[in-house]
Design a protein around this motif. Structure first.
Motif, PDB file in Angstrom:
ATOM      1  N   TRP A   1      -9.636  -7.661  -4.112  1.00 33.41           N
ATOM      2  CA  TRP A   1      -9.574  -6.275  -4.577  1.00 33.41           C
ATOM      3  C   TRP A   1      -8.263  -5.605  -4.176  1.00 33.41           C
ATOM      4  N   GLN A   2      -7.897  -5.763  -2.909  1.00 31.78           N
ATOM      5  CA  GLN A   2      -6.756  -5.039  -2.363  1.00 31.78           C
ATOM      6  C   GLN A   2      -5.407  -5.628  -2.777  1.00 31.78           C
ATOM      7  N   TYR A   3      -5.300  -6.941  -2.766  1.00 32.27           N
ATOM      8  CA  TYR A   3      -3.990  -7.565  -2.932  1.00 32.27           C
ATOM      9  C   TYR A   3      -3.784  -8.231  -4.287  1.00 32.27           C
TER      10      TYR A   3
ATOM     11  N   SER B   1     -14.524  -4.755 -13.239  1.00 33.25           N
ATOM     12  CA  SER B   1     -13.090  -4.500 -13.073  1.00 33.25           C
ATOM     13  C   SER B   1     -12.286  -5.779 -13.279  1.00 33.25           C
TER      14      SER B   1
ATOM     15  N   GLU C   1     -15.106   2.373  -0.372  1.00 34.13           N
ATOM     16  CA  GLU C   1     -14.422   2.866  -1.567  1.00 34.13           C
ATOM     17  C   GLU C   1     -15.385   3.026  -2.739  1.00 34.13           C
TER      18      GLU C   1
ATOM     19  N   GLN D   1      -9.542  -6.477 -16.275  1.00 31.91           N
ATOM     20  CA  GLN D   1      -8.150  -6.696 -15.902  1.00 31.91           C
ATOM     21  C   GLN D   1      -7.689  -8.128 -16.157  1.00 31.91           C
TER      22      GLN D   1
ATOM     23  N   ARG E   1      -3.682  -3.723 -11.470  1.00 31.38           N
ATOM     24  CA  ARG E   1      -4.131  -2.495 -12.144  1.00 31.38           C
ATOM     25  C   ARG E   1      -3.037  -1.433 -12.119  1.00 31.38           C
ATOM     26  N   ASP E   2      -2.438  -1.239 -10.948  1.00 31.30           N
ATOM     27  CA  ASP E   2      -1.411  -0.204 -10.813  1.00 31.30           C
ATOM     28  C   ASP E   2      -0.165  -0.532 -11.623  1.00 31.30           C
TER      29      ASP E   2
ATOM     30  N   VAL F   1     -17.168   0.798  -4.210  1.00 35.28           N
ATOM     31  CA  VAL F   1     -17.051  -0.304  -5.165  1.00 35.28           C
ATOM     32  C   VAL F   1     -18.265  -1.207  -5.001  1.00 35.28           C
TER      33      VAL F   1
ATOM     34  N   PHE G   1      -6.305  -7.390  -7.538  1.00 39.35           N
ATOM     35  CA  PHE G   1      -6.745  -6.482  -8.590  1.00 39.35           C
ATOM     36  C   PHE G   1      -5.982  -5.155  -8.585  1.00 39.35           C
ATOM     37  N   LYS G   2      -5.937  -4.478  -7.438  1.00 35.87           N
ATOM     38  CA  LYS G   2      -5.332  -3.146  -7.394  1.00 35.87           C
ATOM     39  C   LYS G   2      -3.836  -3.176  -7.716  1.00 35.87           C
TER      40      LYS G   2
END
Length: 362
Positions: free
Chosen positions: A194-196, A237, A227, A241, A202-203, A229, A198-199
């Protein structure tokens, strides 16, 4: 132990499995009592009856004891590797001592479970982590042990993250191009994904052609829960993505490596032939009925080198049934709702999140 239990891990029906588990638990409890002094001392306060006839009556250890005591049932020279749970600089970690016999059983168990979900063919594999986690082959963290275990189901392994926890974009695009048209296997810990991964994508509005892939992930739900989630949001998600159609969560812990509980397509964790779960009341610790929340007790007949065969976790779960999941797999099926309130934070990848916030490198 009959090797046939590993051939079809979700086909043993209730009566046969109950008889197997009880018989093996009796043997393990007696063995560890004779070969692990701290465990023997514990059982003197919780008398063990060799003739008891149910899992509910078997003695169990709070999983936290592995952070407080040195629990090993074989000579130290027979220990081939030591696994450690996640922890921070302010926390103690569990130490799990593995000999060759236990390691081989854990490997057989993991192979039988994972093949039931992804098939027997080794797939091109993306590991959503950094290779640094597995540098020391004699002493693994929970993350390292997971990566090594699941790597056996892949080939042409590609580590997505570099030493700075940043995506190797050139390597990723080259890997995807090389294996275009092939089914790809992705593995990682939930928070890390999620952190390294997906996000970041996404960004940057980066979508990837992973529509012919399968992802297995576990651990790290504490941070994602903070968060808001959920498991459903996580899956949706990743589908939007990366177009990943198959995402399977798993529940497991370093104290019982190999005996993981995989999530089926209906969102239930499943107990294989060689493992089981009980749900106990928060106050009385008595077993509770189906559809009632309680503390999860995990049972495994694999640990031969340490008394980890019956453990009371810090997790909250609900049992939904046995031998009647719509997916067709035999055994109990259950869900996990999170940690018992005020339980110490511990998870396969929560450590990284905690240490990043506190300026500690891991």
């Amino acid at each position: 132990m009959n090797e046939t239990i590993f051939q079809s891990p979700f086909e043993m029906k209730r009566a046969d499995k109950k008889a197997l588990i009880i018989e093996e638990l009796k043997k393990l409890t007696a063995f560890h009592k004779d070969h692990c002094e701290p465990y023997e001392q514990i059982l003197t306060k919780v008398p063990f009856d060799q003739e008891i006839a149910s899992m509910e009556q078997m003695p169990y250890l709070p999983v936290q004891l592995f952070k407080m005591l040195d629990l090993c049932s074989v000579p130290k020279e027979e220990v081939m590797k030591t696994l450690t749970s996640s922890g921070t600089t302010s926390q103690q970690v569990s130490k799990i001592y593995i000999n060759r016999e236990t390691s081989e059983l854990q490997s057989k168990a993991l192979v039988s479970i994972v093949r039931d979900f992804i098939g027997k063919q080794r797939l091109p594999m993306i590991i959503i982590d950094t290779k640094n986690v597995i540098k020391d082959r004699k002493s693994f963290s929970a993350r390292g042990a997971g990566i090594v275990g699941f790597s056996n189901f892949g080939r042409n392994h590609f580590y997505l993250l570099d030493d700075n926890m940043e995506i190797d974009w050139d390597g990723l695009y080259a890997f995807i191009e090389k294996h275009k048209g092939e089914r790809i296997f992705l593995f990682g810990f939930t928070f890390m994904i999620w952190q390294y991964f997906f996000k970041i994508c996404r960004d940057k509005n980066i979508q990837l052609p992973l529509d012919n892939s399968i992802l297995i992930h576990g651990g790290g739900w504490k941070k994602l829960s903070d968060e808001s989630v959920s498991n459903e949001i996580f899956k949706q998600s990743l589908l939007e993505q990366f177009h990943i159609p198959l995402v399977h969560n798993y529940y497991g812990m370093v104290e019982q490596v190999g005996s993981i509980f995989m999530e089926c397509e209906h969102g239930h964790f499943h107990t294989p032939n060689f493992a089981d779960v009980l749900i106990r009341d928060f106050d009385t610790l008595e077993p509770v009925t189906i559809e009632k929340k309680g503390i999860v007790q995990v049972i495994s007949i694999l640990p031969k080198s340490y008394p980890g065969h019956s453990l009371l976790t810090e997790d909250v779960g609900t049992l939904h049934g046995e031998d009647d999941c719509p997916c067709g797999r035999m055994g109990k099926h259950f869900t996990i709702e999170g940690r018992v309130p005020k339980a110490e934070i511990r998870g396969c990848s929560d450590t990284h999140a905690y240490d990043q916030q506190n300026g500690v490198n891991v």
